[in-house]
Design a protein around this motif. Structure first.
Motif, short mmCIF file in Angstrom:
data_model
loop_
_atom_site.label_atom_id
_atom_site.label_comp_id
_atom_site.label_asym_id
_atom_site.label_seq_id
_atom_site.Cartn_x
_atom_site.Cartn_y
_atom_site.Cartn_z
N PHE A 277 50.08 8.29 -23.37
CA PHE A 277 49.50 8.81 -22.14
C PHE A 277 50.13 8.12 -20.93
O PHE A 277 50.08 6.90 -20.81
CB PHE A 277 47.98 8.58 -22.11
CG PHE A 277 47.26 9.28 -23.22
CD1 PHE A 277 46.97 10.63 -23.13
CD2 PHE A 277 46.87 8.59 -24.37
CE1 PHE A 277 46.30 11.29 -24.15
CE2 PHE A 277 46.21 9.25 -25.39
CZ PHE A 277 45.91 10.60 -25.29
N GLY A 278 50.74 8.90 -20.03
CA GLY A 278 51.20 8.37 -18.76
C GLY A 278 50.01 8.13 -17.85
O GLY A 278 49.14 8.98 -17.74
N ARG A 279 49.99 6.98 -17.19
CA ARG A 279 48.82 6.66 -16.37
C ARG A 279 49.16 6.33 -14.92
O ARG A 279 48.35 6.51 -14.03
CB ARG A 279 48.07 5.46 -17.00
CG ARG A 279 47.26 5.84 -18.24
CD ARG A 279 46.11 6.74 -17.86
NE ARG A 279 45.22 7.03 -18.97
CZ ARG A 279 45.13 8.18 -19.59
NH1 ARG A 279 45.93 9.18 -19.22
NH2 ARG A 279 44.26 8.39 -20.56
N GLY A 280 50.37 5.87 -14.63
CA GLY A 280 50.69 5.53 -13.26
C GLY A 280 52.16 5.21 -13.09
O GLY A 280 52.91 5.15 -14.06
N CYS A 281 52.58 5.03 -11.84
CA CYS A 281 53.98 4.70 -11.56
C CYS A 281 54.07 3.94 -10.25
O CYS A 281 53.12 3.90 -9.47
CB CYS A 281 54.85 5.96 -11.53
SG CYS A 281 54.46 7.12 -10.19
N SER A 282 55.23 3.35 -9.99
CA SER A 282 55.49 2.66 -8.74
C SER A 282 56.97 2.79 -8.41
O SER A 282 57.78 3.05 -9.30
CB SER A 282 55.08 1.18 -8.81
OG SER A 282 55.89 0.50 -9.77
N VAL A 283 57.30 2.61 -7.14
CA VAL A 283 58.68 2.73 -6.68
C VAL A 283 59.14 1.37 -6.17
O VAL A 283 58.45 0.74 -5.36
CB VAL A 283 58.80 3.78 -5.55
CG1 VAL A 283 60.21 3.79 -4.97
CG2 VAL A 283 58.43 5.16 -6.07
N GLN A 284 60.31 0.93 -6.67
CA GLN A 284 60.92 -0.29 -6.17
C GLN A 284 61.98 0.10 -5.15
O GLN A 284 63.09 0.53 -5.50
CB GLN A 284 61.55 -1.10 -7.32
CG GLN A 284 62.03 -2.47 -6.89
CD GLN A 284 62.55 -3.29 -8.07
OE1 GLN A 284 62.83 -2.74 -9.13
NE2 GLN A 284 62.67 -4.59 -7.89
N LYS A 285 61.64 -0.01 -3.90
CA LYS A 285 62.48 0.55 -2.84
C LYS A 285 63.84 -0.14 -2.76
O LYS A 285 64.85 0.49 -2.45
CB LYS A 285 61.76 0.44 -1.51
CG LYS A 285 60.49 1.28 -1.45
CD LYS A 285 59.83 1.20 -0.09
CE LYS A 285 58.58 2.05 -0.05
NZ LYS A 285 57.91 1.97 1.27
N GLU A 286 63.89 -1.47 -3.01
CA GLU A 286 65.14 -2.17 -2.87
C GLU A 286 66.20 -1.65 -3.83
O GLU A 286 67.38 -1.61 -3.53
CB GLU A 286 64.94 -3.68 -3.09
CG GLU A 286 64.11 -4.36 -2.02
CD GLU A 286 62.63 -4.11 -2.19
OE1 GLU A 286 62.25 -3.51 -3.21
OE2 GLU A 286 61.84 -4.49 -1.29
N ARG A 287 65.78 -1.24 -5.02
CA ARG A 287 66.73 -0.77 -6.03
C ARG A 287 66.65 0.74 -6.23
O ARG A 287 67.30 1.27 -7.11
CB ARG A 287 66.46 -1.48 -7.37
CG ARG A 287 66.66 -2.98 -7.31
CD ARG A 287 66.46 -3.61 -8.68
NE ARG A 287 66.65 -5.06 -8.64
CZ ARG A 287 66.53 -5.85 -9.72
NH1 ARG A 287 66.24 -5.32 -10.89
NH2 ARG A 287 66.72 -7.14 -9.60
#
Length: 298
Positions: A277-287
């Motif tokens: 089950f996928g539950r969340g995500c985040s973005v690493q802006k520097e990379r």
């Protein structure tokens, strides 16, 4: 209590729900109910988000699930902590209410919003056209052409302009995901001026007869994209013990203007004999990278 008056097909649900912003119809509900009916009102805060630091705003967006009838067996907040599919078709007459609140300081929590040091700026209720169950699973702040927008995502068996752009599955009671954009200033469906290729809502689905859940989002404003995380039964692998289809987690990248899929990726390598089950995500802006997370049933 909530009192229904179906005269002239108008549904009054408390004083806050006299009008469902003109985009949803409760004709079916009015046909099914008596002229006067009273039932308990249940409210759950199911999601919230704050504005990014560069906006210089202490405001907060909260999402409520409002149901009418007997108390729900499943608490929507607790449900998202379990390694199970979203339970749908159990909440009677559900309405999603999205609100923007001004806060004097960022230290004021969601539970303290009515303390006098906060003020509700707008409130918008949404419901499906066929009075089907609906669950909002995430809410984030993004930008489109310089405009601040509120994006909310979720799962429903229903349909409506604000909950998937009017898409109707050819198979009744299909569980599909959706993503919707609102203007952060007033809470109305986002519609840029002048009109562009931008759309305000999109259905996230595969094939009829399969469940497709959207349970998380993250935005990369520098790229103008939104990442959507969820789970699907598309691959049709059955549990030999229960006969139910296993879920496979996925992540998709959508154009934030058109909400078109730019690419998608299924996470099937973890274990093909168990649900993921996928539950969340985040973005690493520097990379310029995105990361997704979830759960596996063993």
């Amino acid at each position: 209590t909530v009192k229904f008056l179906c005269e002239e097909r108008i549904l009054l649900v408390h004083e806050n729900y006299a009008h469902l912003d003109g985009r949803t119809s409760y004709t079916n509900l009015c046909n099914a109910m008596t002229d006067n009916f009273e039932a308990p009102l249940n409210e759950y805060i199911v999601a919230s988000t704050t504005f990014p630091p560069d906006s210089d705003s202490n405001d907060i967006i909260i999402v409520k699930l409002v149901t009418i009838g007997q108390k729900n067996i499943i608490n929507p907040l607790e449900e998202m902590e379990l390694n199970n599919p979203v339970q749908i078709n159990i909440h009677p007459f559900p309405i999603v209410e999205i609100q923007r609140w001004w806060r004097k300081s960022k230290e004021i929590s969601v539970n303290e919003l009515r303390s006098g040091s906060s003020k509700m700026l707008w409130s918008r209720p949404f419901a499906t056209d066929n009075v089907a169950d609906i669950r909002v699973t995430d809410v984030v702040i993004g930008k489109e052409n310089g405009h601040e927008i509120v994006l909310f995502s979720g799962v429903t068996t229903g349909y409506g302009t604000a909950l998937g752009g009017g898409y109707i599955s050819p198979q009744r009671n299909d569980i599909d995901g959706f993503i919707t954009k609102l203007n952060a200033k007033d809470g109305l469906l986002f519609s840029p001026d002048p009109p562009t290729l931008s759309i305000s809502s999109q259905r996230i689905h595969t094939l009829p007869g399969y469940a497709d859940e959207v349970t998380g989002m993250c935005v990369d404003n520098t790229k103008g994209v939104v990442y959507v995380v969820g789970s699907t039964t598309l691959f049709g692998i059955s549990d030999p013990l229960t006969g139910n289809l296993f879920y496979t987690a996925f992540i998709m990248m959508l154009d934030i203007r058109t909400l078109e899929t730019l690419w998608s990726r299924q996470i099937e390598e973890i274990n093909s004999n168990h649900s993921t089950f996928g539950r969340g995500c985040s973005v690493q802006k520097e990379r310029t990278q995105s990361f997704s997370g979830g759960a596996v049933n063993f």
